[in-house]
Structure formats: C-alpha cells, structure tokens
Motif scaffolding. Structure first.
Motif, PDB file in Angstrom:
ATOM      1  N   ASP A 261       0.798  -1.227   0.000  1.00 56.52           N
ATOM      2  CA  ASP A 261       0.000   0.000   0.000  1.00 56.52           C
ATOM      3  C   ASP A 261       0.830   1.276   0.000  1.00 56.52           C
ATOM      4  O   ASP A 261       0.390   2.329   0.482  1.00 56.52           O
ATOM      5  N   GLY A 262       2.037   1.186  -0.522  1.00 55.44           N
ATOM      6  CA  GLY A 262       2.856   2.389  -0.662  1.00 55.44           C
ATOM      7  C   GLY A 262       3.352   2.972   0.649  1.00 55.44           C
ATOM      8  O   GLY A 262       3.781   4.136   0.689  1.00 55.44           O
ATOM      9  N   HIS A 263       3.285   2.205   1.726  1.00 55.60           N
ATOM     10  CA  HIS A 263       3.784   2.717   3.019  1.00 55.60           C
ATOM     11  C   HIS A 263       5.269   3.042   2.897  1.00 55.60           C
ATOM     12  O   HIS A 263       6.008   2.374   2.174  1.00 55.60           O
ATOM     13  N   SER A 264       5.715   4.051   3.626  1.00 59.63           N
ATOM     14  CA  SER A 264       7.114   4.472   3.552  1.00 59.63           C
ATOM     15  C   SER A 264       7.704   4.628   4.944  1.00 59.63           C
ATOM     16  O   SER A 264       7.174   5.376   5.773  1.00 59.63           O
ATOM     17  N   ASP A 265       8.764   3.886   5.202  1.00 56.73           N
ATOM     18  CA  ASP A 265       9.522   4.001   6.454  1.00 56.73           C
ATOM     19  C   ASP A 265      10.860   3.299   6.213  1.00 56.73           C
ATOM     20  O   ASP A 265      11.005   2.096   6.431  1.00 56.73           O
ATOM     21  N   ALA A 266      11.830   4.053   5.744  1.00 54.20           N
ATOM     22  CA  ALA A 266      13.115   3.478   5.341  1.00 54.20           C
ATOM     23  C   ALA A 266      13.820   2.771   6.490  1.00 54.20           C
ATOM     24  O   ALA A 266      14.409   1.698   6.302  1.00 54.20           O
ATOM     25  N   GLN A 267      13.776   3.362   7.691  1.00 60.53           N
ATOM     26  CA  GLN A 267      14.448   2.751   8.837  1.00 60.53           C
ATOM     27  C   GLN A 267      13.818   1.414   9.205  1.00 60.53           C
ATOM     28  O   GLN A 267      14.519   0.422   9.424  1.00 60.53           O
ATOM     29  N   LEU A 268      12.493   1.379   9.268  1.00 54.52           N
ATOM     30  CA  LEU A 268      11.797   0.138   9.600  1.00 54.52           C
ATOM     31  C   LEU A 268      12.050  -0.923   8.533  1.00 54.52           C
ATOM     32  O   LEU A 268      12.290  -2.094   8.855  1.00 54.52           O
ATOM     33  N   LEU A 269      12.026  -0.537   7.275  1.00 63.48           N
ATOM     34  CA  LEU A 269      12.242  -1.509   6.205  1.00 63.48           C
ATOM     35  C   LEU A 269      13.665  -2.068   6.260  1.00 63.48           C
ATOM     36  O   LEU A 269      13.884  -3.263   5.999  1.00 63.48           O
ATOM     37  N   ALA A 270      14.629  -1.224   6.608  1.00 66.51           N
ATOM     38  CA  ALA A 270      16.010  -1.700   6.754  1.00 66.51           C
ATOM     39  C   ALA A 270      16.125  -2.702   7.902  1.00 66.51           C
ATOM     40  O   ALA A 270      16.842  -3.711   7.802  1.00 66.51           O
ATOM     41  N   GLU A 271      15.421  -2.441   9.006  1.00 63.90           N
ATOM     42  CA  GLU A 271      15.437  -3.365  10.149  1.00 63.90           C
ATOM     43  C   GLU A 271      14.798  -4.708   9.774  1.00 63.90           C
ATOM     44  O   GLU A 271      15.275  -5.768  10.181  1.00 63.90           O
ATOM     45  N   ILE A 272      13.726  -4.654   8.991  1.00 65.43           N
ATOM     46  CA  ILE A 272      13.073  -5.891   8.549  1.00 65.43           C
ATOM     47  C   ILE A 272      14.017  -6.685   7.646  1.00 65.43           C
ATOM     48  O   ILE A 272      14.168  -7.904   7.786  1.00 65.43           O
TER      49      ILE A 272
END
Length: 235
Positions: A210-221
């Motif tokens: 759904d186009g969510h954006s959170d670069a820090q969270l995505l890097a942690e995942i």
C-alpha cells in the motif's frame, strides 16, 4: 604515803605511719584465675576465637542454603531453552506466504546478468521463500533466498555480484509467477540485504504494501529477515 602508778602521758605513743593505708590483700578465687577488680579490657582471646568460629559456621550454613544443587542461586531464573522457531524468535514475527521452494539450477531461476553468472558458476541448490510481516500499521512482503555454492570463495563472489546495482538477482516467488498475491509490492524495488556464511549466501528483499514508507523500519526488517534462511533449510 601511798604510792600510785604513774599514768601514761597523752600523745606519747608511736607516731602513726604516713602514706596510704593498705587494704586487704585480694584472695584468688578457687577454681579460676585471678582478675583485677574494675573495668575489663575486653573478651579473652579464647572467647573471641570461639565467637569468630561461630560466625564463620553460621555464614557457611547460610551460603549453602541459598545455593541450588546445580550451582545456581535460589531466586535467579535459569536461562530458558533458545527458541527453535525462526519465524518468531527475532525482532519481528513472520507469516509464511509460500515456500520453501527448492531447485538445483540457479541460472534458470535468475534474471539479468546473474543468468550467465550462474551458468559459469553453477550452484549446488537454491531455496526460496515468501513471507509477510506486520509492524503496527505497516505490512511488508519479504523474499528470502538461500543459495548454496560448491566453495566458500564462490559464495563470496556471489555476494559481491548481487550486491552490485544493475546485475540482476535470483527471482522472488512473485516475480516468477510461483506465488499469486493481490497488490503485492515489488520487493526488488525495496530494501536489499545479503549475508554470507561459508558456502551459503542469504539474499533478502522487502517492500511495504500500500505504498507505506519508512526506510528505517524496512532496513530493520531486511536485516532481521536474514535469519529466515533457517526456515528455508529446515524445509
């Protein structure tokens, strides 16, 4: 004339001795040693030694009571057995979408320059899986690929090539049509992470729905999901 005896003169006796009058000489009591009267100078060495020995014995007994049989201290919880579920024992919890899918031809499951690279450097096998992870309102799709090469050096080379932009990669299970997932994000356009361990290379790609954006969270995942290679290995 009657003779009478002369009376002694008053004050003519011997002069009293000067200085303190000595008191009675103290007698040593029977059955014990003599101790001068007045304040004591402290317990005798025998009594003091007995007290110290008693304290040591009590302390030893107390310490023994608070020790458990296996050397642990009562009240200190023992460490539990490590989790055996790679889907749940890290920073995030993952749900399996599909996989593991195993193949021995990495070239046939790659795209871009990696098709030829794997043709020149055949792998032993490749395992692929697809997962989802939810963190608050953010939901991400995660592709995990485990490639096993014949030698450690080739695994290092593989990591170096896939870490380079524009060289291609191993297909995720949505890209090659193995999995059909409505509104699935393109993981190759999201976070990339890779690790090498001996002959094994783990490649992670992740992106939000759904186009969510959170670069820090995505890097942690992306970093956390590398442990899902254990799930792939377990089958």
């Amino acid at each position: 004339m009657t003779n009478t005896a002369p009376l002694p003169a008053v004050g003519t006796g011997p002069a009293p001795a000067t200085g303190p009058v000595p008191g009675p000489v103290p007698q040593e009591p029977q059955g014990g040693s003599f101790e001068p009267q007045g304040g004591r100078g402290g317990p005798s060495p025998f009594v003091l030694g007995a007290v110290l020995v008693g304290v040591a014995v009590v302390a030893g007994l107390f310490w023994g009571l608070i020790r458990s049989g296996d050397g642990g201290v009562v009240g200190t919880p023992q460490a539990g057995a490590p989790s055996s579920d790679p889907l749940k024992d890290g920073r995030f919890d993952y749900e399996v979408v599909t996989g593991p899918v195993e193949a021995t031809d990495c070239s046939a499951n790659a795209y871009g320059d990696m098709i030829q690279w794997f043709a020149d450097h055949p792998c032993e096998k490749v395992l692929r899986g697809l997962y989802t992870v939810q963190e608050g309102e953010a939901r991400a799709l995660v592709s995990v690929v485990l490639v096993v090469m014949p030698e450690d050096a080739q695994a290092q080379q593989l990591k170096a090539v896939t870490d380079t932009d524009g060289t291609g990669n191993v297909n995720d299970l949505v890209r090659d049509g193995t999995a059909t997932l409505p509104k699935a994000p393109v993981v190759a356009q999201g976070e990339y992470h890779s690790e090498v361990n001996g002959r094994e290379v783990t490649i992670v790609e992740a992106n939000f729905f759904d186009g969510h954006s959170d670069a820090q969270l995505l890097a942690e995942i992306g970093e956390d999901a590398a442990r899902l290679s254990e799930h792939l290995s377990e089958g």
